[in-house]
Design an enzyme around this catalytic site. Structure first.
Site, PDB file in Angstrom:
ATOM      1  N   ASP A 190      -4.209   3.080  -0.061  1.00  0.00           N
ATOM      2  CA  ASP A 190      -4.934   3.295   1.196  1.00  0.00           C
ATOM      3  C   ASP A 190      -5.197   2.012   1.981  1.00  0.00           C
ATOM      4  OD1 ASP A 190      -7.841   3.966  -0.901  1.00  0.00           O
ATOM      5  OD2 ASP A 190      -7.149   2.027  -0.139  1.00  0.00           O
TER       6      ASP A 190
ATOM      7  N   HIS B  47       1.298   0.606  -6.408  1.00  0.00           N
ATOM      8  CA  HIS B  47       1.952   1.866  -6.037  1.00  0.00           C
ATOM      9  C   HIS B  47       2.356   1.915  -4.574  1.00  0.00           C
ATOM     10  CE1 HIS B  47      -0.168   3.865  -9.717  1.00  0.00           C
ATOM     11  NE2 HIS B  47       0.895   3.167 -10.070  1.00  0.00           N
TER      12      HIS B  47
ATOM     13  N   CYS C 185      13.267   4.006   4.178  1.00  0.00           N
ATOM     14  CA  CYS C 185      14.204   5.122   4.282  1.00  0.00           C
ATOM     15  C   CYS C 185      14.442   5.734   2.899  1.00  0.00           C
ATOM     16  CB  CYS C 185      15.508   4.691   4.953  1.00  0.00           C
ATOM     17  SG  CYS C 185      16.698   3.928   3.883  1.00  0.00           S
TER      18      CYS C 185
ATOM     19  N   CYS D 227      20.195   3.553   8.899  1.00  0.00           N
ATOM     20  CA  CYS D 227      21.187   4.455   8.286  1.00  0.00           C
ATOM     21  C   CYS D 227      20.949   5.909   8.660  1.00  0.00           C
ATOM     22  CB  CYS D 227      21.153   4.318   6.758  1.00  0.00           C
ATOM     23  SG  CYS D 227      19.601   4.889   6.040  1.00  0.00           S
TER      24      CYS D 227
ATOM     25  N   THR E  38     -10.801   4.229 -12.279  1.00  0.00           N
ATOM     26  CA  THR E  38      -9.493   4.740 -12.708  1.00  0.00           C
ATOM     27  C   THR E  38      -9.641   5.546 -13.994  1.00  0.00           C
ATOM     28  OG1 THR E  38      -7.195   4.180 -13.253  1.00  0.00           O
ATOM     29  CG2 THR E  38      -8.892   2.606 -13.970  1.00  0.00           C
TER      30      THR E  38
ATOM     31  N   ALA F 164     -19.002   3.062  -8.128  1.00  0.00           N
ATOM     32  CA  ALA F 164     -18.661   1.648  -7.874  1.00  0.00           C
ATOM     33  C   ALA F 164     -19.387   1.102  -6.647  1.00  0.00           C
ATOM     34  CB  ALA F 164     -17.151   1.530  -7.681  1.00  0.00           C
TER      35      ALA F 164
HETATM   36  P1  OAD Z   1      -7.804   9.439 -10.833  1.00  0.00           P
HETATM   37  O1  OAD Z   1      -8.151  10.476  -9.828  1.00  0.00           O
HETATM   38  O2  OAD Z   1      -6.917   9.788 -11.990  1.00  0.00           O
HETATM   39  O3  OAD Z   1      -9.153   8.826 -11.462  1.00  0.00           O
HETATM   40  C1  OAD Z   1     -10.194   8.416 -10.605  1.00  0.00           C
HETATM   41  C2  OAD Z   1     -11.340   7.980 -11.488  1.00  0.00           C
HETATM   42  O4  OAD Z   1     -12.375   7.487 -10.646  1.00  0.00           O
HETATM   43  C3  OAD Z   1     -11.930   9.134 -12.307  1.00  0.00           C
HETATM   44  O5  OAD Z   1     -12.074   8.702 -13.657  1.00  0.00           O
HETATM   45  C4  OAD Z   1     -13.285   9.371 -11.642  1.00  0.00           C
HETATM   46  O6  OAD Z   1     -14.269   9.745 -12.596  1.00  0.00           O
HETATM   47  C5  OAD Z   1     -13.607   7.997 -11.101  1.00  0.00           C
HETATM   48  N1  OAD Z   1     -14.538   7.984  -9.966  1.00  0.00           N
HETATM   49  C6  OAD Z   1     -14.807   8.970  -9.087  1.00  0.00           C
HETATM   50  N2  OAD Z   1     -15.718   8.554  -8.172  1.00  0.00           N
HETATM   51  C7  OAD Z   1     -16.021   7.254  -8.492  1.00  0.00           C
HETATM   52  C8  OAD Z   1     -16.881   6.271  -7.938  1.00  0.00           C
HETATM   53  N3  OAD Z   1     -17.639   6.524  -6.846  1.00  0.00           N
HETATM   54  N4  OAD Z   1     -16.930   5.053  -8.521  1.00  0.00           N
HETATM   55  C9  OAD Z   1     -16.182   4.782  -9.624  1.00  0.00           C
HETATM   56  N5  OAD Z   1     -15.341   5.674 -10.205  1.00  0.00           N
HETATM   57  C10 OAD Z   1     -15.276   6.892  -9.643  1.00  0.00           C
HETATM   58  O7  OAD Z   1      -7.175   8.214 -10.005  1.00  0.00           O
HETATM   59  P2  OAD Z   1      -6.359   6.992 -10.585  1.00  0.00           P
HETATM   60  O8  OAD Z   1      -6.839   6.561 -11.926  1.00  0.00           O
HETATM   61  O9  OAD Z   1      -6.325   5.962  -9.513  1.00  0.00           O
HETATM   62  O10 OAD Z   1      -0.282   7.456  -8.853  1.00  0.00           O
HETATM   63  O11 OAD Z   1      -4.870   7.628 -10.744  1.00  0.00           O
HETATM   64  C11 OAD Z   1      -3.817   6.744 -11.089  1.00  0.00           C
HETATM   65  C12 OAD Z   1      -2.584   7.185 -10.365  1.00  0.00           C
HETATM   66  O12 OAD Z   1      -2.331   8.592 -10.594  1.00  0.00           O
HETATM   67  C13 OAD Z   1      -2.658   7.084  -8.855  1.00  0.00           C
HETATM   68  O13 OAD Z   1      -2.395   5.776  -8.400  1.00  0.00           O
HETATM   69  C14 OAD Z   1      -1.552   8.022  -8.449  1.00  0.00           C
HETATM   70  C15 OAD Z   1      -1.912   9.184  -9.336  1.00  0.00           C
HETATM   71  O14 OAD Z   1      -0.821  10.005  -9.507  1.00  0.00           O
HETATM   72  C16 OAD Z   1       0.717   7.393  -7.900  1.00  0.00           C
HETATM   73  O15 OAD Z   1       0.531   7.749  -6.770  1.00  0.00           O
HETATM   74  C17 OAD Z   1       2.007   6.843  -8.414  1.00  0.00           C
END
Ligand code: OAD
Length: 258
Positions: A107, A122, A130, A157, A195, A238
């Site tokens: 983002d 990512h 493309c 392309c 995460t 956070a």
């Molecule tokens: P997730 O949606 O898997 O996890 C988000 C985490 O943030 C969860 O554990 C929530 O509990 C936590 N959370 C929610 N609100 C929060 C807050 N206010 N403060 C702190 N934590 C909070 O997202 P990611 O771990 O980023 O990949 O997912 C990893 C990847 O999976 C993404 O980058 C994407 C997705 O498929 C691609 O796009 C390749």
């Protein structure tokens, strides 16, 4: 909820750190109004699973659906602003010796908040490339689509454009993961913020930091596989925890907007 408290030894470790590495996920942007992936999906796309949309096959099968989903996310992101979590991380980079911010998010909010040393594992939602040959495309150079719902075309392309983000089953952008591993190898403090720590290779970075003896800190209201392993766990949003932690360690720091 009471104000979080921090041990003097943690605050001292932050102040004395040689290289802080921060890994962020969708949770760090949750307080900016951007849905996370694995919590209850809200809004128009609740019925779609990102793993069904964010793949090259999904784009081949139905490029209008995939493009439309990303256009919806772009619209959402264009209205989003960095929240206090992003701002606190940008402030921390200013006051510490060396900070590497590794984000899984696409983002661009860390950059908007003022962070500089960012690794976008990512990719970035606001960029296109493309579909056939990965030609990078400057915004506005693309060829208008024949049909409005179609993605624009590559000026080089003429293949359809796609968002410059990593899809499931795709390799990460060249050298980003190597740079992320190198930073983690030498980190003496490692944060995992917002995460779920389930998507590799990003999810192996906290484990590498632990192997290397870094002080590890998790900020996430929910438990993850990292929670029992980290040195410090803060089950808080956070946007609340990070400004409090940065101000506790560096009382004179100014955090934009906080
Ligand atoms: P997730 O949606 O898997 O996890 C988000 C985490 O943030 C969860 O554990 C929530 O509990 C936590 N959370 C929610 N609100 C929060 C807050 N206010 N403060 C702190 N934590 C909070 O997202 P990611 O771990 O980023 O990949 O997912 C990893 C990847 O999976 C993404 O980058 C994407 C997705 O498929 C691609 O796009 C390749």
């Amino acid at each position: 909820m009471a104000e979080p408290t921090f041990s003097p030894s943690l605050l001292q470790s932050l102040r004395e750190a040689e290289h802080i590495v921060v890994l962020t996920g969708a949770g760090v942007s949750a307080e900016s109004g951007i849905p996370t992936f694995r919590q209850a999906q809200t809004g128009l796309w609740a019925k779609y699973d990102p793993q069904e949309l964010a793949t090259p096959d999904a784009f081949r099968r139905n490029h209008r659906l995939v493009w439309g989903w990303y256009q919806w996310r772009r619209e959402l992101v264009s209205r989003a602003r960095p929240n206090p979590a992003h701002l606190a991380l940008a402030a921390m980079e200013e006051v510490t010796t060396h900070l590497t911010l590794i984000t899984q998010n696409v983002d661009g909010l860390h950059g908007q908040a003022g962070s500089h040393n960012i690794i976008e594992l990512h990719g970035n939602l606001m960029r296109n490339k493309c579909f056939e040959y990965d030609h990078p495309v400057t915004a506005g150079a693309e060829i208008a689509p024949e049909v409005p719902e179609d993605p624009p075309r590559c000026p080089q392309c003429r293949s359809l454009l796609r968002p410059d983000v990593v899809w499931f089953g795709e390799a990460l952008p060249a050298n980003t993961i190597e740079t992320a591993f190198a930073a983690t190898q030498e980190s003496d403090v490692f944060f995992a913020i917002g995460t779920s720590a389930v998507v590799h290779p990003a999810a192996s970075l906290p484990l590498l930091a632990m192997e290397r003896g870094a002080l590890t800190i998790e900020v996430n209201p929910d438990r993850t596989s990292l929670s029992p392993l980290v040195d410090h766990r803060f089950p808080r949003p956070a946007g609340e925890l990070l400004p409090a932690l940065v101000l506790a360690a560096w009382p004179d720091v100014s955090i934009g907007g906080v």
